[in-house]
Design a protein around this motif. Structure first.
Motif, PDB file in Angstrom:
ATOM      1  N   MET A 388     -21.335  46.154 -11.898  1.00  0.00           N
ATOM      2  CA  MET A 388     -21.401  46.960 -10.664  1.00  0.00           C
ATOM      3  C   MET A 388     -22.783  46.902 -10.030  1.00  0.00           C
ATOM      4  N   ILE A 389     -23.575  45.920 -10.457  1.00  0.00           N
ATOM      5  CA  ILE A 389     -24.969  45.911 -10.066  1.00  0.00           C
ATOM      6  C   ILE A 389     -25.132  45.854  -8.543  1.00  0.00           C
ATOM      7  N   ASP A 390     -24.132  45.275  -7.833  1.00  0.00           N
ATOM      8  CA  ASP A 390     -24.209  45.214  -6.370  1.00  0.00           C
ATOM      9  C   ASP A 390     -23.780  46.529  -5.716  1.00  0.00           C
ATOM     10  N   ASN A 391     -23.392  47.514  -6.518  1.00  0.00           N
ATOM     11  CA  ASN A 391     -23.003  48.820  -5.962  1.00  0.00           C
ATOM     12  C   ASN A 391     -23.790  49.931  -6.658  1.00  0.00           C
ATOM     13  N   PRO A 392     -25.136  49.928  -6.501  1.00  0.00           N
ATOM     14  CA  PRO A 392     -25.941  50.860  -7.288  1.00  0.00           C
ATOM     15  C   PRO A 392     -25.557  52.318  -7.086  1.00  0.00           C
ATOM     16  N   SER A 393     -25.068  52.666  -5.870  1.00  0.00           N
ATOM     17  CA  SER A 393     -24.780  54.094  -5.626  1.00  0.00           C
ATOM     18  C   SER A 393     -23.647  54.575  -6.531  1.00  0.00           C
ATOM     19  N   PHE A 394     -22.753  53.655  -6.913  1.00  0.00           N
ATOM     20  CA  PHE A 394     -21.632  54.068  -7.750  1.00  0.00           C
ATOM     21  C   PHE A 394     -22.006  54.130  -9.235  1.00  0.00           C
ATOM     22  N   ILE A 395     -23.083  53.405  -9.595  1.00  0.00           N
ATOM     23  CA  ILE A 395     -23.382  53.312 -11.034  1.00  0.00           C
ATOM     24  C   ILE A 395     -23.668  54.697 -11.624  1.00  0.00           C
ATOM     25  N   PHE A 396     -24.521  55.477 -10.931  1.00  0.00           N
ATOM     26  CA  PHE A 396     -24.876  56.790 -11.476  1.00  0.00           C
ATOM     27  C   PHE A 396     -23.658  57.698 -11.527  1.00  0.00           C
ATOM     28  N   LYS A 397     -22.851  57.611 -10.475  1.00  0.00           N
ATOM     29  CA  LYS A 397     -21.645  58.454 -10.447  1.00  0.00           C
ATOM     30  C   LYS A 397     -20.729  58.078 -11.602  1.00  0.00           C
ATOM     31  N   LEU A 398     -20.598  56.776 -11.819  1.00  0.00           N
ATOM     32  CA  LEU A 398     -19.700  56.329 -12.884  1.00  0.00           C
ATOM     33  C   LEU A 398     -20.200  56.789 -14.247  1.00  0.00           C
ATOM     34  N   VAL A 399     -21.508  56.643 -14.467  1.00  0.00           N
ATOM     35  CA  VAL A 399     -22.079  57.073 -15.753  1.00  0.00           C
ATOM     36  C   VAL A 399     -21.772  58.559 -15.951  1.00  0.00           C
TER      37      VAL A 399
END
Ligand SMILES: Cc1cc2nc3c(=O)[nH]c(=O)nc-3n(C[C@H](O)[C@H](O)[C@H](O)COP(=O)(O)OP(=O)(O)OC[C@H]3O[C@@H](n4cnc5c(N)ncnc54)[C@H](O)[C@@H]3O)c2cc1C
Length: 449
Positions: A388-399
């Protein structure tokens, strides 16, 4: 007035299995259902994990109850641009629900349970804060008083007895709109040679499918969370049918829907003299709505615990508590995890689910919740996040979302082993606080947020 060891309302999956097991243990059992015998079971087939029959001691289905055809289908995220292919869903097979219902009832009656058809449970009979039976309307319209040491509500989502009970026990009278699926299902004649099955997750906050594995039949389904303003599942199914021109409308089975609870199980399933089992206890998978296997599991545990309580002359919460404790660990921990995941996913833009399913970060099998949930290694999580590296805004939410789901699982594994009101309240507070951290659903109207 008759007095039984156990009175069971609802001769569905859970009620029949509990009745059979208890009768086999030598208990006097009465089982009632508001429908007539021929009306029991849904008029379609359900996808059930084949391992469950052995686990719960129910002979496995054979053809024609066990339907033929490998279960091969494509799973799409809501955007429907990419898909993962599912071939044979990890030992799950389709079983005809009318035939399973008839067989389960036969087993219960052969084991010695008394069955009363066309008899609707109206309310529990409560004396000194203890359930001592139920009032029912019999086939001839008369009201009857059925007395029993333990009464089981296995009436499905309606919870015909549960809805008259006190909320203090750890279960609710009603299930809120955001915690149930509304559904519609139609099975049509299908003579096409080229047949492709597809399931779409996340669309309209639910699931829809066209399954075409059964020879000569196409199975159309739509089910989604009952938020105000949602479309009608019947209309979605009509749209799916219209978009499948090689299937001409010719209804063979179904043609109706039924609500499904899609939340983790209630905090507790027992009160003095009273037990909830199956959909009435919200023992369904919160993501795909499957509940046959989990209802059988729950009924197996409940019957064993009830028998042992009665052996000791007990009908109180403390004696029935082991049913809660065992089910929470065996099944509800993975369903609580899936419930947190479901709530998280509906709180996010649909694009996130497109990425998660489309890139294989979440796999369809992660939704099955067939038993104790496997915890993922830190390395596994890191590899997933890299995708998901191209969607950084989602990474934190997903974590955040994944970690809440994992914590839910851990909390359920720590459910109090023994009945201790203070410990139970502490556990409930922890669960409520955890689920309150999940953002509100994106599509829910403002008043529900
Ligand atoms: C469209 C749809 C598709 C599904 N697909 C799957 C699937 O593929 N796989 C899967 O595992 N699960 C599936 N499920 C879920 C599954 O059907 C339920 O989880 C399961 O039936 C729950 O068993 P139960 O015994 O709790 O309730 P039920 O099997 O619904 O039985 C409840 C019984 O209680 C009776 N009753 C209701 N009210 C009263 C009353 N007042 N008095 C007396 N009797 C009463 C009813 O007549 C019924 O016989 C699906 C459900 C739906 C609606």
């Amino acid at each position: 007035m008759n007095k039984y060891d156990v009175a069971i309302a609802g001769a569905g999956i859970a009620g029949c299995h509990a009745a059979r097991n208890l009768a086999r243990m030598g208990r006097s059992v009465v089982l009632i259902d508001r429908r007539e015998t021929s009306g029991l079971g849904h008029d379609w087939w359900d996808n059930v994990n084949m391992g469950i029959y052995d686990e719960v001691g129910l002979p496995a289905p054979e053809p024609p109850e066990l339907l033929q055809g490998n279960i091969n289908f494509k799973v799409f995220p809501p955007g429907q641009k990419t898909f993962s292919f599912v071939a044979d869903t990890a030992g799950k097979m389709n079983v005809d629900r009318k035939m399973l219902a008839a067989r389960q009832l036969r087993y219960a009656v052969e084991a010695g349970a008394r069955f009363m058809e066309k008899t609707a449970a109206l309310a529990p009979v409560v004396e000194n804060d203890r359930v001592v039976g139920m009032v029912a309307r019999a086939a001839d319209g008369s009201k009857i008083d059925i007395r029993a040491s333990i009464t089981i509500d296995a009436t499905g989502i309606s919870g015909a007895l549960r809805q008259h009970s006190s909320a203090k026990y750890g279960f609710s009278k009603y299930i809120s709109r955001s915690e149930m699926f509304v559904t519609h299902r139609e099975i049509h004649k299908d003579d096409a040679r080229e047949r492709e099955s597809r399931v779409v997750f996340g669309i309209n906050n639910g699931v829809q499918w066209i399954h075409r594995e059964q020879p000569g039949m196409a199975d159309f389904f739509a089910g989604f969370i009952n938020f105000p303003g949602r479309p009608r599942p019947r209309d979605i199914v009509a749209g799916l049918l219209a978009a499948t021109p090689d299937v001409k409308p010719n209804l063979l089975r179904g043609g109706y829907g039924a609500p499904i609870p899609v939340r983790r199980g209630f905090d507790s399933f027992v009160a003095d003299g009273f037990v909830l089992c199956g959909d009435s206890a919200c023992q369904c998978n919160p993501i795909d709505g499957s509940g046959v296997g989990s209802s059988l599991r729950a009924a197996t545990i409940a019957a064993r615990v009830i028998h042992s309580a009665l052996e000791n002359g007990r009908t109180d919460v403390e004696a029935l508590w082991p049913y809660n404790a065992e089910y929470k660990r065996l099944q509800d921990a993975s369903f609580a995890q899936l419930h947190a995941l479901q709530m998280f996913l509906v709180s996010q833009p649909k694009k996130l689910l497109d990425i998660l399913l489309g890139r294989g970060i979440i796999k369809p099998r992660d939704f099955w919740g067939t038993g104790k949930a496997k915890q993922e290694s830190a390395l596994g999580r890191i590899i997933k996040l890299m995708k998901m590296i191209d969607n950084p805004s989602f990474i934190f939410k997903l974590v955040d979302g994944m970690s809440t789901a994992k914590k839910a699982n851990e909390l359920y594994m720590q459910f109090p082993e023994k009945h201790d009101p203070a410990e139970f309240e502490k556990w409930r507070r922890g669960v409520n606080q955890l689920f309150a951290t999940i953002p509100p659903a994106l599509d829910a109207p403002a008043e529900m947020k």
